[in-house]
Scaffold this active site. Structure first.
Site, PDB file in Angstrom:
ATOM      1  N   ARG A 239       0.857  -1.184   0.000  1.00 42.72           N
ATOM      2  CA  ARG A 239       0.000   0.000   0.000  1.00 42.72           C
ATOM      3  C   ARG A 239       0.891   1.230   0.000  1.00 42.72           C
ATOM      4  O   ARG A 239       1.468   1.595   1.018  1.00 42.72           O
ATOM      5  CB  ARG A 239      -0.893  -0.006   1.229  1.00 42.72           C
ATOM      6  CG  ARG A 239      -1.994   1.037   1.166  1.00 42.72           C
ATOM      7  CD  ARG A 239      -2.589   1.255   2.529  1.00 42.72           C
ATOM      8  NE  ARG A 239      -1.746   2.148   3.310  1.00 42.72           N
ATOM      9  CZ  ARG A 239      -1.450   1.970   4.577  1.00 42.72           C
ATOM     10  NH1 ARG A 239      -1.892   0.932   5.245  1.00 42.72           N
ATOM     11  NH2 ARG A 239      -0.684   2.841   5.209  1.00 42.72           N
ATOM     12  N   HIS A 243      -3.334   4.953   4.308  1.00 38.46           N
ATOM     13  CA  HIS A 243      -4.427   3.992   4.408  1.00 38.46           C
ATOM     14  C   HIS A 243      -5.722   4.617   3.893  1.00 38.46           C
ATOM     15  O   HIS A 243      -6.513   3.983   3.203  1.00 38.46           O
ATOM     16  CB  HIS A 243      -4.579   3.584   5.876  1.00 38.46           C
ATOM     17  CG  HIS A 243      -5.860   2.882   6.199  1.00 38.46           C
ATOM     18  ND1 HIS A 243      -6.024   1.535   5.986  1.00 38.46           N
ATOM     19  CD2 HIS A 243      -7.021   3.344   6.703  1.00 38.46           C
ATOM     20  CE1 HIS A 243      -7.249   1.196   6.360  1.00 38.46           C
ATOM     21  NE2 HIS A 243      -7.882   2.268   6.786  1.00 38.46           N
ATOM     22  N   TYR A 252       4.145   6.204  11.188  1.00 35.41           N
ATOM     23  CA  TYR A 252       4.554   4.810  11.399  1.00 35.41           C
ATOM     24  C   TYR A 252       5.566   4.292  10.381  1.00 35.41           C
ATOM     25  O   TYR A 252       6.038   3.177  10.493  1.00 35.41           O
ATOM     26  CB  TYR A 252       3.342   3.874  11.472  1.00 35.41           C
ATOM     27  CG  TYR A 252       2.334   3.991  10.331  1.00 35.41           C
ATOM     28  CD1 TYR A 252       2.539   3.302   9.142  1.00 35.41           C
ATOM     29  CD2 TYR A 252       1.187   4.765  10.469  1.00 35.41           C
ATOM     30  CE1 TYR A 252       1.614   3.388   8.110  1.00 35.41           C
ATOM     31  CE2 TYR A 252       0.260   4.868   9.443  1.00 35.41           C
ATOM     32  CZ  TYR A 252       0.472   4.170   8.266  1.00 35.41           C
ATOM     33  OH  TYR A 252      -0.439   4.262   7.255  1.00 35.41           O
TER      34      TYR A 252
HETATM   35  C1  LIG Z   1     -14.261  -4.768  12.482  1.00 37.11           C
HETATM   36  C2  LIG Z   1     -13.477  -3.535  12.199  1.00 37.11           C
HETATM   37  N1  LIG Z   1     -12.579  -3.083  13.103  1.00 37.11           N
HETATM   38  C3  LIG Z   1     -11.861  -1.970  12.849  1.00 37.11           C
HETATM   39  C4  LIG Z   1     -12.038  -1.276  11.682  1.00 37.11           C
HETATM   40  C5  LIG Z   1     -11.238   0.003  11.429  1.00 37.11           C
HETATM   41  N2  LIG Z   1     -10.298  -0.273  10.308  1.00 37.11           N
HETATM   42  C6  LIG Z   1     -10.621   0.063   9.048  1.00 37.11           C
HETATM   43  S1  LIG Z   1      -9.501  -0.482   7.952  1.00 37.11           S
HETATM   44  C7  LIG Z   1      -8.524  -1.154   9.143  1.00 37.11           C
HETATM   45  C8  LIG Z   1      -7.264  -1.886   8.745  1.00 37.11           C
HETATM   46  C9  LIG Z   1      -7.548  -2.990   7.768  1.00 37.11           C
HETATM   47  O1  LIG Z   1      -6.381  -3.592   7.308  1.00 37.11           O
HETATM   48  P1  LIG Z   1      -6.399  -4.708   6.202  1.00 37.11           P
HETATM   49  O2  LIG Z   1      -7.463  -5.699   6.484  1.00 37.11           O
HETATM   50  O3  LIG Z   1      -5.008  -5.224   6.052  1.00 37.11           O
HETATM   51  O4  LIG Z   1      -6.864  -3.954   4.875  1.00 37.11           O
HETATM   52  P2  LIG Z   1      -6.255  -2.681   4.170  1.00 37.11           P
HETATM   53  O5  LIG Z   1      -6.997  -1.473   4.725  1.00 37.11           O
HETATM   54  O6  LIG Z   1      -4.809  -2.655   4.411  1.00 37.11           O
HETATM   55  O7  LIG Z   1      -6.600  -2.827   2.722  1.00 37.11           O
HETATM   56  C10 LIG Z   1      -9.085  -0.931  10.393  1.00 37.11           C
HETATM   57  C11 LIG Z   1      -8.476  -1.331  11.672  1.00 37.11           C
HETATM   58  C12 LIG Z   1     -12.995  -1.776  10.780  1.00 37.11           C
HETATM   59  N3  LIG Z   1     -13.258  -1.154   9.630  1.00 37.11           N
HETATM   60  N4  LIG Z   1     -13.695  -2.903  11.031  1.00 37.11           N
END
Ligand SMILES: Cc1ncc(C[n+]2csc(CCOP(=O)(O)OP(=O)(O)O)c2C)c(N)n1
Lengths: 340, 321
Positions: A239, A243, A252
């Site tokens: 990425r 984010h 970070y």
């Molecule tokens: C159940 C839940 N907990 C927390 C969040 C807040 N949140 C949104 S995206 C994220 C990180 C997700 O990481 P990943 O699954 O690796 O996907 P990426 O965003 O890197 O594509 C978090 C903690 C959420 N959307 N859903």
């Protein structure tokens, strides 16, 4: 990376189409970030660096019989599938959670903010295809390395393994879950390693390499369609950038680290391949870029033209059969809002 | 009631090829309460499916099956084990119709053996109605008798929205007539005993107890009306207004804890509709704000006949200060 599969190579015309799509995804992604800065949309989740994983995987699917279960970041997959991108972007304009497109017609489930939330739905839908006598339809569900920690994802993989459901678990391992790097997220180092425990085939693929992603996904789809059960694909991506538009990655990781770890740019990689193989020339690449920019511009116009949603809609879709109490609330809201 | 539910499920499966029963031990065992007894034998493992032991999985899977055109009838084994599925119920099942702008309706009926009264271990007796009734997109119903169980289940499955079907487990073995040919109205509340001095509002297992109370009160010349609320979302406000408009006094009886329980909602509705005619504030006789207690203390916790009689007495003797 792993290549137990022996995918048929993509035809030259397919590779050119793939390039036009991946370029369109890149330009739309860059544009959407700019729209957020310009105040056209309140927020956006960039997919910069994940275009090959997204476009490549959706490219391999058949929207007429398959169903795709996205998260909040699968813009490239929606685009490759032919979803109306103004209707897709409407979710970032804050018009409607889930987006304004029709999930049933497009084969693209509503955009989803709960990480891991739709992974089980994919298994249910896929098992439904089996129960329907084998429609040949395959579910493709996206999630990240972060979401792979969710209990629902483990439940989904176990269910799918037990049921031999025709589903592809497509992990975009982009190295980060907001600020948490994969090594602090995934015990054992890779999500793919878990597949064995669920009796499931796994494929690890270079997520920057669009044709490789297409091949891996085609292979997985064929496996699932043939009734051999689910497949987990882990596409190793990165990425680039934040984010979301409200994230500050400087807290970070450093820009130097980002440059060092990002790997080859997926758009550039495919361009180089096409040129080296004599499948395209500079004019083709330039034309693809122009077309992509025009496309993004058209979508911007569409997004800007999206008026606010009529307030009555808030009440319209809570139930298929609304309750009297809700109808009364809608009536009262209408009367009171007409008097201001 | 167990037989009535079993029969309803059998008929639903026979009539609707898209209906599916799924859950833990619902197949070969026929469910721990035997509600699904014999169904797998009759309809096969694809229609009556034993799932792995994962409640969120069962509910999330049901969402996907509904997206594929099925009418899932999932079961969670006990009310307290609905908690692991609450995320899927609230963030997914309840919202999918909304999120998809009406293109992905969720005709899913979740059967939950509910409430206490059987001296079960922890988490095997809970009252979740307020939790689910609070969630937009869900409908909640609880039958009080075999007749109601049969007809309300048949109706719930025909509702195109998610329905949480709360079966009062202490009444599973209760006998009673089921009039198969005549359901009566299947929506809204129902007066199960007319009276003119006070309305008792109850649902599920508490309806039978309120009928006992009404019997005893009659010996003292107090005519108690018992209203079986049946639907906890949507609540039949018109029936509340009609009944309390006549009796001018009301007491809500439920097993769930008092604070923020459904009794508060019922009291608010009655106040809105009957403020001028009410002779006393709406009374509440409920469980306490404590975790559902162990079997030894269950009888202290669940509203008993005496507490309900005191509740009636309080509203009858109320004097404006
Ligand atoms: C159940 C839940 N907990 C927390 C969040 C807040 N949140 C949104 S995206 C994220 C990180 C997700 O990481 P990943 O699954 O690796 O996907 P990426 O965003 O890197 O594509 C978090 C903690 C959420 N959307 N859903």
């Amino acid at each position: 990376m792993d290549n137990s599969m022996d995918p048929a190579p993509l035809a030259p015309e397919e590779l050119r189409r793939l390039y036009r799509l991946i370029t369109a995804a890149r330009q739309l992604d860059l544009a959407a970030v700019a729209w957020q800065r310009q105040g056209i949309i309140p927020g956006y989740a960039p997919a910069l660096g994940q275009e090959a994983a997204q476009v490549g995987s959706a490219f391999a699917m058949d929207p007429k019989r398959d169903f795709i279960f996205p998260t909040y970041r699968e813009m490239g997959a929606a685009l490759a599938l032919g979803v109306d991108m103004t209707e897709y972007m409407s979710t970032h304009k804050a018009s409607w959670h889930g987006g304004l497109y029709d999930p049933v017609r497009t084969g693209f489930a509503p955009i989803q903010a709960v990480v891991g939330g739709s992974v089980l739905h994919a298994v249910g839908w896929a098992h439904g295809q089996t129960l329907n006598g084998g429609t040949g339809g395959v579910a493709l569900t996206y999630f990240g390395d972060g979401a792979s920690s969710q209990g629902d994802v483990h439940e989904a993989m176990n269910f799918a393994g037990v049921l031999k459901a025709p589903v592809i678990f497509f992990v975009q391992n982009n190295g980060w879950a907001i600020s948490l790097p994969t090594e602090a997220q995934v015990a054992g180092g890779t999500v793919a390693a878990r597949a064995a425990g669920y009796g499931m085939r796994a494929i690890t693929v270079d997520g920057n390499d669009a044709p490789a992603v297409v091949s891996a996904t085609r292979e997985a789809a064929a496996h699932a369609r043939a009734g051999h059960g689910p497949v987990l694909i882990e596409a190793m991506t990165y990425r680039r950038g934040p984010h979301s538009t409200s994230d500050d990655p400087g807290r970070y990781r450093s820009l130097d680290e980002e440059r060092r770890d990002a790997g080859p740019d997926p758009v550039q990689l495919l361009a180089d391949r096409l040129l080296a193989g004599g499948l395209a020339d500079r004019d083709f690449l330039d034309a693809a870029l122009e077309e992509a920019k025009d496309n993004a511009e058209r979508i911007r116009e569409g997004v800007e033209a999206l008026g606010p949603r009529p307030g009555t809609e808030m009440f319209d879709f809570v139930y298929a059969e609304p309750t009297e109490a809700l109808k009364a609330q809608a009536r009262a809201w209408r009367e009171e809002s007409e008097h201001v | 009631m167990q037989q009535a539910l079993n029969r309803a499920l059998a008929e639903i499966l026979a009539e609707d090829p898209k209906a599916l029963v799924l859950g833990e031990d619902v197949g070969r065992l026929g469910g721990v309460f035997r509600i699904t007894d014999g169904l797998q034998k009759r309809f096969g493992v694809d229609r009556v499916m034993d799932t792995p032991l994962a409640e969120s999985g069962i509910l999330g899977m049901s969402v996907g099956l509904a997206m594929a055109g099925f009418h899932p009838i999932p079961e969670v084994q006990f009310d307290g084990f609905a908690y692991p599925a609450v995320n899927q119920i609230i963030t997914q099942l309840a919202r999918m119709n909304y999120r998809s702008r009406g293109t992905l309706p969720m005709p899913v009926t979740l059967r939950v053996p509910s409430f206490g009264g059987i001296r079960a271990p922890e988490h095997h007796g809970e009252s979740l109605e307020a939790l689910f009734a609070h969630v937009p997109g869900l409908k909640v119903v609880s039958p009080s008798s075999p007749h109601e169980a049969y007809h309300l289940l048949r109706h719930s499955v025909a509702v195109p929205d998610p329905v949480i079907f709360m079966e009062p487990k202490s009444r599973y073995w209760q006998k009673g007539e089921v009039n198969l040919g005549h359901a009566g109205p299947v929506e809204g509340a129902k007066v199960v005993r007319p009276g003119r001095h006070v309305t008792l509002v109850a649902w599920g297992a508490m309806v039978a107890r309120c009928l006992q109370v009404a019997e005893l009160a009659a010996e003292d010349g107090i005519e108690v009306e018992v209203l079986d609320l049946r639907w906890l979302k949507p609540i039949d406000a018109a029936a509340l207004a009609e009944s309390v408009g006549r009796t001018r006094r009301a007491v809500v009886v439920h097993e769930a804890p008092l604070t923020s329980g459904l009794g508060a909602e019922v009291a608010a509705l009655i106040t809105e509709h009957c403020f001028d005619t009410l002779r006393a504030p709406v009374g509440r006789v409920t469980g306490f704000d404590v975790p559902y207690p162990s079997g030894d203390l269950e009888d202290e916790y669940i509203p008993n006949i005496d507490r309900i009689l005191f509740g009636i007495q309080r509203v009858l003797e109320y004097r404006r200060g």
